[in-house]
Design a protein around this motif. Structure first.
Motif, PDB file in Angstrom:
ATOM      1  N   LEU A 139       0.754  -1.300  -0.024  1.00  0.00           N
ATOM      2  CA  LEU A 139       0.210  -0.108  -0.437  1.00  0.00           C
ATOM      3  C   LEU A 139       1.052   1.091  -0.174  1.00  0.00           C
ATOM      4  O   LEU A 139       0.271   2.292  -0.120  1.00  0.00           O
ATOM      5  N   GLY A 140       1.838   0.999  -0.284  1.00  0.00           N
ATOM      6  CA  GLY A 140       2.825   1.975   0.059  1.00  0.00           C
ATOM      7  C   GLY A 140       2.959   2.377  -1.499  1.00  0.00           C
ATOM      8  O   GLY A 140       3.015   2.271  -2.796  1.00  0.00           O
ATOM      9  N   MET A 141       4.904   2.374  -1.488  1.00  0.00           N
ATOM     10  CA  MET A 141       5.982   2.859  -2.541  1.00  0.00           C
ATOM     11  C   MET A 141       5.698   1.724  -3.216  1.00  0.00           C
ATOM     12  O   MET A 141       5.598   1.777  -5.102  1.00  0.00           O
ATOM     13  N   PRO A 142       5.975   0.554  -3.044  1.00  0.00           N
ATOM     14  CA  PRO A 142       6.355  -1.228  -4.007  1.00  0.00           C
ATOM     15  C   PRO A 142       4.860  -0.819  -4.748  1.00  0.00           C
ATOM     16  O   PRO A 142       5.288  -1.484  -5.598  1.00  0.00           O
ATOM     17  N   GLY A 143       3.929  -0.418  -3.981  1.00  0.00           N
ATOM     18  CA  GLY A 143       2.921  -1.335  -4.590  1.00  0.00           C
ATOM     19  C   GLY A 143       2.510   0.196  -5.340  1.00  0.00           C
ATOM     20  O   GLY A 143       1.691  -0.315  -6.843  1.00  0.00           O
ATOM     21  N   MET A 144       2.674   1.169  -5.295  1.00  0.00           N
ATOM     22  CA  MET A 144       2.272   1.839  -6.431  1.00  0.00           C
ATOM     23  C   MET A 144       3.438   1.649  -8.011  1.00  0.00           C
ATOM     24  O   MET A 144       3.168   1.896  -8.512  1.00  0.00           O
ATOM     25  N   THR A 145       4.792   1.272  -6.924  1.00  0.00           N
ATOM     26  CA  THR A 145       5.883   1.049  -8.563  1.00  0.00           C
ATOM     27  C   THR A 145       5.487  -0.477  -9.372  1.00  0.00           C
ATOM     28  O   THR A 145       5.148  -0.214 -10.170  1.00  0.00           O
ATOM     29  N   ALA A 146       4.693  -0.819  -8.858  1.00  0.00           N
ATOM     30  CA  ALA A 146       4.065  -2.344  -8.994  1.00  0.00           C
ATOM     31  C   ALA A 146       3.274  -1.732  -9.961  1.00  0.00           C
ATOM     32  O   ALA A 146       2.828  -2.288 -11.648  1.00  0.00           O
ATOM     33  N   TYR A 147       1.541  -0.508  -9.563  1.00  0.00           N
ATOM     34  CA  TYR A 147       0.882  -0.858 -10.774  1.00  0.00           C
ATOM     35  C   TYR A 147       1.237  -0.364 -11.524  1.00  0.00           C
ATOM     36  O   TYR A 147       0.608  -0.281 -12.341  1.00  0.00           O
ATOM     37  N   ALA A 148       2.337   1.117 -11.452  1.00  0.00           N
ATOM     38  CA  ALA A 148       2.125   2.092 -11.978  1.00  0.00           C
ATOM     39  C   ALA A 148       2.507   1.315 -13.520  1.00  0.00           C
ATOM     40  O   ALA A 148       3.255   1.283 -14.366  1.00  0.00           O
ATOM     41  N   GLY A 149       4.011   1.148 -13.007  1.00  0.00           N
ATOM     42  CA  GLY A 149       5.283  -0.153 -14.174  1.00  0.00           C
ATOM     43  C   GLY A 149       4.366  -0.645 -15.445  1.00  0.00           C
ATOM     44  O   GLY A 149       4.413  -0.835 -16.135  1.00  0.00           O
ATOM     45  N   PHE A 150       3.809  -1.889 -14.509  1.00  0.00           N
ATOM     46  CA  PHE A 150       2.627  -3.079 -15.110  1.00  0.00           C
ATOM     47  C   PHE A 150       1.805  -1.906 -16.105  1.00  0.00           C
ATOM     48  O   PHE A 150       1.881  -2.752 -16.804  1.00  0.00           O
ATOM     49  N   PHE A 151       0.659  -2.172 -15.286  1.00  0.00           N
ATOM     50  CA  PHE A 151      -0.609  -0.740 -16.614  1.00  0.00           C
ATOM     51  C   PHE A 151      -0.053   0.394 -16.970  1.00  0.00           C
ATOM     52  O   PHE A 151      -0.865   0.751 -18.262  1.00  0.00           O
ATOM     53  N   LEU A 295      -1.956   8.986  -9.628  1.00  0.00           N
ATOM     54  CA  LEU A 295      -3.175   7.548  -9.338  1.00  0.00           C
ATOM     55  C   LEU A 295      -3.270   7.020  -8.578  1.00  0.00           C
ATOM     56  O   LEU A 295      -4.097   5.738  -8.279  1.00  0.00           O
ATOM     57  N   TYR A 296      -2.569   7.064  -6.978  1.00  0.00           N
ATOM     58  CA  TYR A 296      -3.045   6.222  -5.507  1.00  0.00           C
ATOM     59  C   TYR A 296      -4.248   6.043  -5.311  1.00  0.00           C
ATOM     60  O   TYR A 296      -4.384   5.178  -5.294  1.00  0.00           O
ATOM     61  N   PRO A 297      -5.017   7.143  -5.418  1.00  0.00           N
ATOM     62  CA  PRO A 297      -6.680   7.512  -4.822  1.00  0.00           C
ATOM     63  C   PRO A 297      -7.125   6.012  -5.497  1.00  0.00           C
ATOM     64  O   PRO A 297      -7.310   4.672  -5.460  1.00  0.00           O
ATOM     65  N   LYS A 298      -6.449   5.793  -6.851  1.00  0.00           N
ATOM     66  CA  LYS A 298      -7.015   4.912  -7.938  1.00  0.00           C
ATOM     67  C   LYS A 298      -6.709   3.494  -7.653  1.00  0.00           C
ATOM     68  O   LYS A 298      -7.104   2.139  -7.928  1.00  0.00           O
ATOM     69  N   GLU A 301      -8.034   1.779  -5.014  1.00  0.00           N
ATOM     70  CA  GLU A 301      -9.531   1.421  -5.115  1.00  0.00           C
ATOM     71  C   GLU A 301      -9.592  -0.089  -5.398  1.00  0.00           C
ATOM     72  O   GLU A 301     -10.729  -1.057  -5.293  1.00  0.00           O
ATOM     73  N   MET A 302      -8.425  -0.540  -6.539  1.00  0.00           N
ATOM     74  CA  MET A 302      -8.030  -1.504  -7.278  1.00  0.00           C
ATOM     75  C   MET A 302      -7.835  -2.992  -5.784  1.00  0.00           C
ATOM     76  O   MET A 302      -7.913  -3.644  -5.941  1.00  0.00           O
ATOM     77  N   VAL A 303      -6.846  -2.252  -5.499  1.00  0.00           N
ATOM     78  CA  VAL A 303      -5.867  -3.051  -4.062  1.00  0.00           C
ATOM     79  C   VAL A 303      -7.141  -3.702  -3.724  1.00  0.00           C
ATOM     80  O   VAL A 303      -6.771  -4.774  -2.621  1.00  0.00           O
ATOM     81  N   LEU A 304      -7.270  -2.335  -2.488  1.00  0.00           N
ATOM     82  CA  LEU A 304      -8.054  -2.854  -1.022  1.00  0.00           C
ATOM     83  C   LEU A 304      -8.733  -4.708  -0.912  1.00  0.00           C
ATOM     84  O   LEU A 304      -8.717  -4.847  -0.491  1.00  0.00           O
ATOM     85  N   PRO A 305      -9.814  -4.146  -2.341  1.00  0.00           N
ATOM     86  CA  PRO A 305     -10.843  -4.992  -2.503  1.00  0.00           C
ATOM     87  C   PRO A 305      -9.799  -6.657  -2.698  1.00  0.00           C
ATOM     88  O   PRO A 305     -10.455  -7.074  -2.005  1.00  0.00           O
ATOM     89  N   ASN A 306      -9.003  -6.354  -2.868  1.00  0.00           N
ATOM     90  CA  ASN A 306      -8.916  -7.758  -3.535  1.00  0.00           C
ATOM     91  C   ASN A 306      -7.793  -8.332  -2.299  1.00  0.00           C
ATOM     92  O   ASN A 306      -7.678  -9.244  -2.165  1.00  0.00           O
ATOM     93  N   ILE A 307      -7.133  -7.539  -1.686  1.00  0.00           N
ATOM     94  CA  ILE A 307      -6.323  -8.006  -0.497  1.00  0.00           C
ATOM     95  C   ILE A 307      -7.405  -8.099   0.582  1.00  0.00           C
ATOM     96  O   ILE A 307      -7.049 -10.383   1.158  1.00  0.00           O
ATOM     97  N   LYS A 308      -8.813  -7.708   0.714  1.00  0.00           N
ATOM     98  CA  LYS A 308      -9.923  -7.817   1.969  1.00  0.00           C
ATOM     99  C   LYS A 308     -10.615  -9.377   1.254  1.00  0.00           C
ATOM    100  O   LYS A 308     -10.240 -10.586   2.287  1.00  0.00           O
ATOM    101  N   ALA A 309     -10.251  -9.763   0.214  1.00  0.00           N
ATOM    102  CA  ALA A 309     -11.053 -10.941  -0.383  1.00  0.00           C
ATOM    103  C   ALA A 309      -9.606 -12.284  -0.792  1.00  0.00           C
ATOM    104  O   ALA A 309     -10.076 -13.365  -0.889  1.00  0.00           O
TER     105      ALA A 309
END
Length: 348
Positions: A139-151, A295-298, A301-309
């Motif tokens: 939920l911090g810098m590494p997560g955003m790095t993965a999200y931005a780099g991949f998508f 893009l952090y709020p976006k 919205e994507m990752v939190l539901p997937n973590i909780k599920a």
């Protein structure tokens, strides 16, 4: 806004002894047990005083330990505490956007308490129903790095063939899971049997291999990708990058996130088959995460539901206490950590 009565307390710190050449050693850093700090924000300041809870060990910090020019981030100063991403609790504030007891993540000092004036880089933590340490990682810098780099950089499509190096690390484990959620075929490389097993058993990769056991990386990639690679998420560089370029498909994409194999070398290894980028119309792009923080709020919205599920999992390698911080940071560069390396300073 809040202030404190100015109580003076001990402030243990991790200090850079001197600039580093070659592989860093634990002795390049030392613990200062004699420091103190006043729990008060000076009048006229817009800063905050925070109590650090969790600190993030990240590969990019290696360049900050050297007196290098041309980097995107300033070098650490010998004799002063090093800095990095962390999770902290506001103790005292003169900033209208942050109040006492707020939790934040962002750049802080490797010490028990930090006075921060660059508050624009701090993110207030709103979602507290997940482990706070996650804000050093998924939920911090590494997560955003993965999200931005991949998508954003790789523009992936369902069914594509994805390869990730250093795949069990803080960023790689997430890229692989994002790719699987999208319906891609995913292979990762790592440096031990334990890490390789983790990629397939816990993170759901289709396959994985130990690069240390592959004398011919080109042959290994042909074995796992007989039809070639559409997307490569680069964390290693050097010989691995050269082997991947030779196995990319037409219109493939390479996101240059990091090159940890090169960070401790005086002279970086060259890649000599770049003509393939022309022949196969491959796009290779470097990126820095801070250009995508809008893009952090976006992302949340994507990752939190997937973590909780339970659709996305995250592995942390945790050490307790600032005394263990130098060994934890240096351990990144010989692969000692399994998952995201976190230093616990204090628990909330």
């Amino acid at each position: 806004m809040s202030t404190d009565d100015g109580l003076v307390v001990r402030n243990k710190q991790v200090i850079l002894k001197e600039y580093v050449t070659g592989f860093p050693k634990e002795t390049d850093l030392y613990i200062n047990n004699g420091g103190t700090i006043e729990l008060k924000v000076p009048e006229g300041s817009n800063g905050v005083l925070v109590k650090n809870l969790y600190l993030s060990c990240d590969p990019y910090m290696r360049s900050r330990m050297s007196n290098t020019r041309g980097s995107y981030v300033d070098s650490f100063q010998p004799g002063l505490p090093i800095k990095g991403y962390g999770v902290a609790k506001v103790v005292c504030s003169r900033n209208p956007d942050l109040k006492k007891d707020d939790l934040v993540w962002g750049i802080t000092g490797w010490e028990e308490y930090s006075f921060l004036t660059e508050t624009k880089s701090l993110f207030k933590i709103e979602h507290k129903d997940v482990p706070l340490s996650y804000y050093t990682g998924i939920l911090g810098m590494p997560g955003m790095t993965a999200y931005a780099g991949f998508f954003e950089v790789c523009s992936p499509k369902k069914g594509e063939y994805v390869f990730i190096s250093a795949a069990s690390g803080a960023v790689g484990q997430l890229v692989g899971q994002f790719a699987k959620l999208l319906g891609c075929y995913v292979v990762g490389s790592a440096g031990s049997k334990e890490k390789v097993d983790l990629l397939t058993s816990k993170f759901g990769f289709d396959a994985a291999f130990n690069y240390k056991e592959e004398p011919d990386l080109d042959a290994a990639l042909k074995r796992y990708f007989p039809q070639g690679i559409d997307i490569y998420f680069e964390n290693v560089g050097g010989k691995m990058l050269a082997a991947v370029i030779a196995n990319m498909r037409v219109h493939g994409r390479i996101a240059l996130c990091g090159m940890i194999s090169q960070y401790n070398l005086k002279k970086h290894e060259g890649v000599h088959n770049l003509i393939s980028l022309i022949v196969k119309r491959i796009r290779m792009e470097g990126f820095l995460v801070f250009e995508y923080y809008h893009l952090y709020p976006k992302y949340l919205e994507m990752v939190l539901p997937n973590i909780k599920a339970g659709k996305i999992v995250y592995v942390e390698d945790t050490v307790e206490g600032l005394e263990k911080a130098p060994a934890a940071l240096v351990g990144l560069f010989d692969g000692r950590n399994v998952g995201k390396q976190v230093v616990v300073v204090a628990r909330e």
